[in-house]
Design a protein around this motif. Structure first.
Motif, short mmCIF file in Angstrom:
data_model
loop_
_atom_site.label_atom_id
_atom_site.label_comp_id
_atom_site.label_asym_id
_atom_site.label_seq_id
_atom_site.Cartn_x
_atom_site.Cartn_y
_atom_site.Cartn_z
N ARG A 1 0.83 -1.21 0.00
CA ARG A 1 0.00 0.00 0.00
C ARG A 1 0.86 1.26 0.00
O ARG A 1 0.38 2.34 -0.38
CB ARG A 1 -0.91 0.02 1.22
N ARG B 1 2.85 1.35 -7.27
CA ARG B 1 1.54 0.70 -7.26
C ARG B 1 0.42 1.72 -7.11
O ARG B 1 -0.67 1.56 -7.67
CB ARG B 1 1.46 -0.34 -6.14
N ARG B 2 0.67 2.77 -6.37
CA ARG B 2 -0.35 3.80 -6.23
C ARG B 2 -0.67 4.43 -7.58
O ARG B 2 -1.84 4.76 -7.86
CB ARG B 2 0.13 4.87 -5.24
N VAL C 1 -3.02 1.98 -9.31
CA VAL C 1 -4.36 2.02 -8.74
C VAL C 1 -5.12 3.23 -9.27
O VAL C 1 -6.31 3.14 -9.64
CB VAL C 1 -4.30 2.03 -7.20
N ARG D 1 -8.58 3.02 -11.38
CA ARG D 1 -9.78 3.70 -10.89
C ARG D 1 -10.27 4.77 -11.85
O ARG D 1 -11.44 5.19 -11.79
CB ARG D 1 -9.52 4.27 -9.50
N SER E 1 -3.45 -6.13 -1.76
CA SER E 1 -3.46 -5.40 -3.03
C SER E 1 -4.78 -5.58 -3.75
O SER E 1 -5.32 -4.63 -4.35
CB SER E 1 -2.30 -5.86 -3.92
N TRP F 1 -7.52 -3.59 -2.00
CA TRP F 1 -7.23 -2.17 -2.29
C TRP F 1 -7.78 -1.80 -3.67
O TRP F 1 -8.51 -0.82 -3.81
CB TRP F 1 -5.73 -1.99 -2.22
N MET F 2 -7.44 -2.58 -4.68
CA MET F 2 -7.88 -2.29 -6.04
C MET F 2 -9.39 -2.43 -6.19
O MET F 2 -10.01 -1.77 -7.03
CB MET F 2 -7.17 -3.22 -7.03
N ASN G 1 -11.60 -1.37 -4.26
CA ASN G 1 -12.24 -0.30 -3.49
C ASN G 1 -12.61 -0.72 -2.07
O ASN G 1 -13.62 -0.28 -1.53
CB ASN G 1 -13.49 0.20 -4.22
#
Length: 439
Positions: A177, A182-183, A186, A190, A249, A252-253, A255
């Protein structure tokens, strides 16, 4: 502003300390000390590889922190870790003998001496130690997994609520995270680049790791504590120790949505050594969502086999790929790359999570990862228990269960009766799907 600790001794968040650690200073890196004598006092509970790594990461991220206390079950490990850290980090490590605590209650001494408590010991103890630290008004970094059973993960959730009330940081060791690359991925997903995600593939397939061979003179319980990564009642299993990163992960992806249920398969097929304990060496899990989405998770710990640590997010218009710490990238449905992240990170994710924790404290907006720590860990526990028993399990029912592996932490000792013992061949019995009933 963060509230002052209930204990009168230390609170590095007082104005003088805040003034001595600015954002610019934090960004200047290792061995750059803030002006004045103010120091952030760090303590570690668990002196193995990950505990020592957490100390190095924190000291690298923050220029005026200092390791002042260490807790470890065994004195030889504590002494060795202190020596190695001192050699690596110099005067950033200042742990006198009086602050080198050993035994199952060693965490209490660390909580007393430190302002920030790093927890990276046998996983079953993470919830109790974290809750003790936050109740004392300490900032906490706790390694994954955040519990190995429903009773433990609920305790972690309760601890996060105490930290929220105290306005103290409560940060997870689920470091993906905090991966800035990776951010970026994401954000792209999104924005709609791959369309709606319909399925996620999560692999953590590798060789066995951290196996400690039994030495002469060790009791059975000591042997299991020294080799805790490979005993269910201390570690959980490979789902909790490894695939947990991938599941975090995925959630996270997605939502932060959690699955409704899970079922899976697992057992022992390739790794027959006493030091592998009583774990399964392979599992395969399907997590089902109410709307039809799925997460497919796979683990294996075996020599001379294919290795894979990746997550693939299958969307209606394309796919997003995570491969450990490689650059994330996105393809269309024909496999043509249409996006790739930056090449470099300012900090590796292990350091980044400590940097952001400390910066959040300075800004008076301490990070609290408790909600996602609890969701992700319970999702992993759901799959872990489903594979052991061979049944489909419901997320909410598992969360509500009072099941725990072994006795309560206060009833654990080095001279207790072993919870599992080897057979005549030296191998430990494993769970039998269809027969084992944990819940």
């Amino acid at each position: 502003m963060i509230q002052e600790n209930k204990t009168s001794r230390r609170n590095f968040l007082k104005t003088s300390a805040l003034a001595s650690v600015t954002a610019a200073t934090l960004g200047s890196g290792l061995n750059v000390h803030a002006a004045g004598s103010d120091e952030i006092k760090i303590g570690i509970v668990g002196c193995g590889g990950r505990g020592m790594g957490a100390v190095r990461d924190n000291l690298t991220a923050v220029p005026n922190s200092k390791l002042v206390a260490m807790g470890e079950l065994f004195e030889d490990r504590a002494q060795a870790a202190r020596g190695a850290l001192k050699e690596d980090m110099g005067d950033r490590v200042d742990v006198p003998d009086s602050n080198l605590f050993t035994g199952l209650d060693s965490y209490q001494g660390v909580v007393e001496k430190a302002d920030v408590v790093l927890i990276a010991c046998a996983s079953r103890f993470h919830p109790l130690y974290a809750k003790t630290a936050v109740e004392a008004g300490r900032h906490v970094f706790v390694e994954k997994p955040h519990g190995i059973d429903p009773a433990g993960v609920r305790q972690i959730y309760e601890a996060s609520k105490v930290a929220e009330k105290n306005q103290t940081a409560f940060v997870s060791g689920l470091c993906y995270r905090y991966d800035t690359l990776r951010r970026q991925a994401v954000e792209q997903v999104r924005s709609g680049l791959i369309g709606d995600i319909v399925a996620v593939q999560c692999d953590y397939i590798r060789t066995p790791y951290c196996m400690v061979k039994r030495q002469e003179g060790w009791s059975e319980v000591e042997n299991q504590f020294r080799n805790w990564y490979h005993f269910t009642w201390l570690t959980g299993d490979e789902i909790l120790q490894s695939l947990l990163h991938n599941l975090d992960s995925a959630i996270w992806m997605l939502n932060e949505d959690i699955p409704k249920s899970a079922y899976g398969t697992g057992g022992r097929s390739a790794t027959y050594r006493p030091e592998f304990g009583d774990l399964f060496d392979h599992t395969s899990i399907t997590y089902d969502y109410e709307d039809g989405r799925c997460i497919y998770g796979t683990t294996r710990a075996a020599d001379n086999c294919f290795y894979s640590n990746k997550d693939v997010f299958h969307g209606a218009k394309g796919r997003c790929y995570f491969h450990a710490f490689d650059q994330p990238y996105i393809t269309d449905l024909d496999g043509k790359q249409i996006w790739i992240s930056d090449k470099k990170r300012e900090r590796n994710p292990y350091v980044q999570e400590h940097y952001e924790m400390m910066q959040s404290i300075i800004d008076g907006k301490p990070i609290n990862d408790g909600e996602r720590m609890s969701k992700t860990t319970m999702t992993a526990i759901l799959g872990f228990l489903a594979c052991r028993c061979g049944q489909e399990l419901n997320y909410q029912e598992t969360w509500d269960s009072n099941f725990r592996f072994g006795p309560a932490e206060e009833d654990i000792s080095l001279d207790m009766q072993p919870l599992v013992e080897p057979g005549e061949d030296g191998l430990y019995p494993v769970a039998v799907p269809g027969t084992t009933k944990d819940l």
